[in-house]
Design a protein around this motif. Structure first.
Motif, short mmCIF file in Angstrom:
data_model
loop_
_atom_site.label_atom_id
_atom_site.label_comp_id
_atom_site.label_asym_id
_atom_site.label_seq_id
_atom_site.Cartn_x
_atom_site.Cartn_y
_atom_site.Cartn_z
N ALA A 295 0.81 -1.23 0.00
CA ALA A 295 0.00 0.00 0.00
C ALA A 295 0.85 1.28 0.00
CB ALA A 295 -0.94 0.00 1.20
N TRP A 296 2.11 1.17 0.35
CA TRP A 296 2.98 2.35 0.39
C TRP A 296 3.42 2.81 -1.00
CZ3 TRP A 296 7.02 1.95 4.95
CH2 TRP A 296 6.31 1.83 6.17
N PHE A 297 3.23 1.99 -1.99
CA PHE A 297 3.77 2.26 -3.32
C PHE A 297 2.67 2.68 -4.29
CE2 PHE A 297 6.51 -0.79 -1.18
CZ PHE A 297 7.76 -0.21 -1.34
N PRO A 298 3.06 3.34 -5.40
CA PRO A 298 2.06 3.74 -6.41
C PRO A 298 1.25 2.55 -6.92
CG PRO A 298 4.17 4.80 -6.84
CD PRO A 298 4.42 3.80 -5.75
N SER A 299 0.04 2.81 -7.28
CA SER A 299 -0.87 1.74 -7.67
C SER A 299 -0.43 1.02 -8.94
CB SER A 299 -2.29 2.30 -7.87
OG SER A 299 -2.29 3.30 -8.88
N PHE A 300 0.37 1.68 -9.78
CA PHE A 300 0.79 1.03 -11.03
C PHE A 300 2.01 0.13 -10.84
CE2 PHE A 300 2.96 5.15 -10.89
CZ PHE A 300 4.26 4.83 -11.22
N TYR A 301 2.55 0.06 -9.65
CA TYR A 301 3.67 -0.84 -9.36
C TYR A 301 3.19 -2.28 -9.22
CZ TYR A 301 7.27 2.70 -8.24
OH TYR A 301 8.19 3.72 -8.30
N ASP A 302 3.92 -3.22 -9.81
CA ASP A 302 3.78 -4.64 -9.47
C ASP A 302 4.82 -4.90 -8.38
OD1 ASP A 302 1.79 -5.50 -11.47
OD2 ASP A 302 3.35 -4.99 -12.92
N VAL A 303 4.49 -4.54 -7.17
CA VAL A 303 5.48 -4.32 -6.11
C VAL A 303 6.39 -5.52 -5.87
CG1 VAL A 303 5.83 -3.70 -3.70
CG2 VAL A 303 4.00 -2.61 -5.02
N ARG A 304 5.83 -6.66 -5.51
CA ARG A 304 6.68 -7.81 -5.15
C ARG A 304 7.44 -8.33 -6.38
NH1 ARG A 304 6.47 -5.82 -0.38
NH2 ARG A 304 4.74 -6.45 0.95
N TYR A 305 6.80 -8.34 -7.51
CA TYR A 305 7.48 -8.77 -8.74
C TYR A 305 8.67 -7.86 -9.02
CZ TYR A 305 8.44 -9.01 -13.74
OH TYR A 305 9.08 -9.09 -14.96
N MET A 306 8.45 -6.55 -8.93
CA MET A 306 9.53 -5.60 -9.18
C MET A 306 10.67 -5.77 -8.19
SD MET A 306 7.19 -2.25 -10.04
CE MET A 306 8.56 -1.09 -9.89
N GLY A 307 10.34 -6.05 -6.93
CA GLY A 307 11.37 -6.27 -5.93
C GLY A 307 12.23 -7.47 -6.25
N LEU A 308 11.58 -8.55 -6.65
CA LEU A 308 12.32 -9.76 -7.01
C LEU A 308 13.19 -9.53 -8.23
CD1 LEU A 308 12.88 -12.77 -6.56
CD2 LEU A 308 10.86 -13.28 -7.95
N VAL A 309 12.64 -8.83 -9.22
CA VAL A 309 13.40 -8.56 -10.44
C VAL A 309 14.63 -7.71 -10.14
CG1 VAL A 309 13.33 -7.28 -12.61
CG2 VAL A 309 11.49 -8.86 -12.05
N LYS B 71 0.30 -12.31 -13.11
CA LYS B 71 -0.70 -11.24 -12.93
C LYS B 71 -0.05 -9.86 -12.84
CE LYS B 71 -3.66 -14.56 -12.76
NZ LYS B 71 -4.43 -14.89 -13.99
N THR B 72 1.04 -9.67 -13.59
CA THR B 72 1.69 -8.37 -13.65
C THR B 72 1.02 -7.50 -14.72
OG1 THR B 72 3.32 -9.27 -15.22
CG2 THR B 72 3.91 -9.28 -12.87
N HIS B 73 1.58 -6.31 -14.94
CA HIS B 73 1.04 -5.39 -15.95
C HIS B 73 2.19 -4.76 -16.72
CE1 HIS B 73 -1.72 -5.57 -12.49
NE2 HIS B 73 -2.68 -5.55 -13.39
N ILE B 74 3.06 -5.62 -17.27
CA ILE B 74 4.29 -5.12 -17.89
C ILE B 74 4.25 -5.12 -19.40
CG2 ILE B 74 5.74 -5.68 -15.90
CD1 ILE B 74 6.58 -8.22 -17.30
N SER B 75 3.32 -5.82 -20.01
CA SER B 75 3.22 -5.78 -21.46
C SER B 75 2.33 -4.64 -21.89
CB SER B 75 2.67 -7.11 -22.00
OG SER B 75 1.39 -7.37 -21.47
#
Length: 213
Positions: A31-45, A165-169
């Motif tokens: 919830a601390w991050f912008p809504s368009f972030y795929d937060v956990r996926y981005m962290g792992l990447v 369930k990301t939104h990267i494409s």
């Protein structure tokens, strides 16, 4: 020497930024991050980026006792620089710069041109310096590799959106078909001047790379 220090500094900063961003994105509440972030996926990447920058180039290093070890390992250092450049550019895009399309500046298209242009030249030099592949063949292989990576990356984004369930494409999961076609077009558009630059300015590029590694 100054260029060498700048390149090494960039690589080191890329590793630190990737590690810090990865830990923050994985530890702090979504919830601390912008809504368009795929937060956990981005962290792992980000953590994967850091690991690849550190360890992947080591696979191509040779013993100091091997013939032309200095030249071959300089090519490996150059490889580390180009993957750090590609990864950190994409990471900054994911963290918000891709949103600049809302004000008319498509940051992702800049990367889809600039990275293939740079990578085509540098990869061909690496193939020549590290494995002794002749210039014209090295350039051809580099071009084919970039186009293959371009198509492969678009497939990866599409599959990741379905499976993870990301939104990267596309544009954050929208307008996927059109954006994908333009991404591949810009990758090719960037690679072509990279090929021409390699053919006509090969010696200049070789000289330049030896100054930064």
């Amino acid at each position: 020497m100054r260029l060498l220090l700048k390149m090494n500094t960039f690589v080191e900063l890329s590793i630190v930024i990737s590690l810090c961003a990865g830990i923050i994105l994985l530890v702090f509440p979504v919830a601390w991050f912008p809504s368009f972030y795929d937060v956990r996926y981005m962290g792992l990447v980000c953590l994967v980026y850091a690991g690849l920058i550190v360890f992947f180039p080591r696979l191509f290093r040779v013993s100091e006792n091997e013939t032309d070890a200095v030249r071959k390992n300089q090519a490996t250092d150059l490889f580390q620089f180009i993957i750090a450049f590609a990864f950190i550019s994409n990471a900054f895009g994911d963290l918000g710069l891709y949103k600049l399309y809302k004000v008319g500046f498509e940051f992702d298209k800049v990367l889809h041109f600039l990275i293939p242009f740079t990578a085509t030249i540098i990869i061909s030099i690496i193939l020549n310096e590290r494995w002794g592949i002749r210039k014209i063949y090295a350039i051809s292989v580099a071009f084919g590799f970039i186009i293959l990576c371009s198509v492969g990356w678009e497939v990866y984004e599409y599959v990741a959106d379905i499976v993870l369930k990301t939104h990267i494409s596309g544009v954050y999961g929208l307008d996927i078909s059109t954006d994908t076609k333009f991404d591949i077009f810009y990758d090719a558009l960037g690679s072509i001047p990279g090929v021409l630059g390699g053919i006509f300015f090969w010696d200049s590029f070789i000289s330049w790379t030896k100054k930064i590694v």
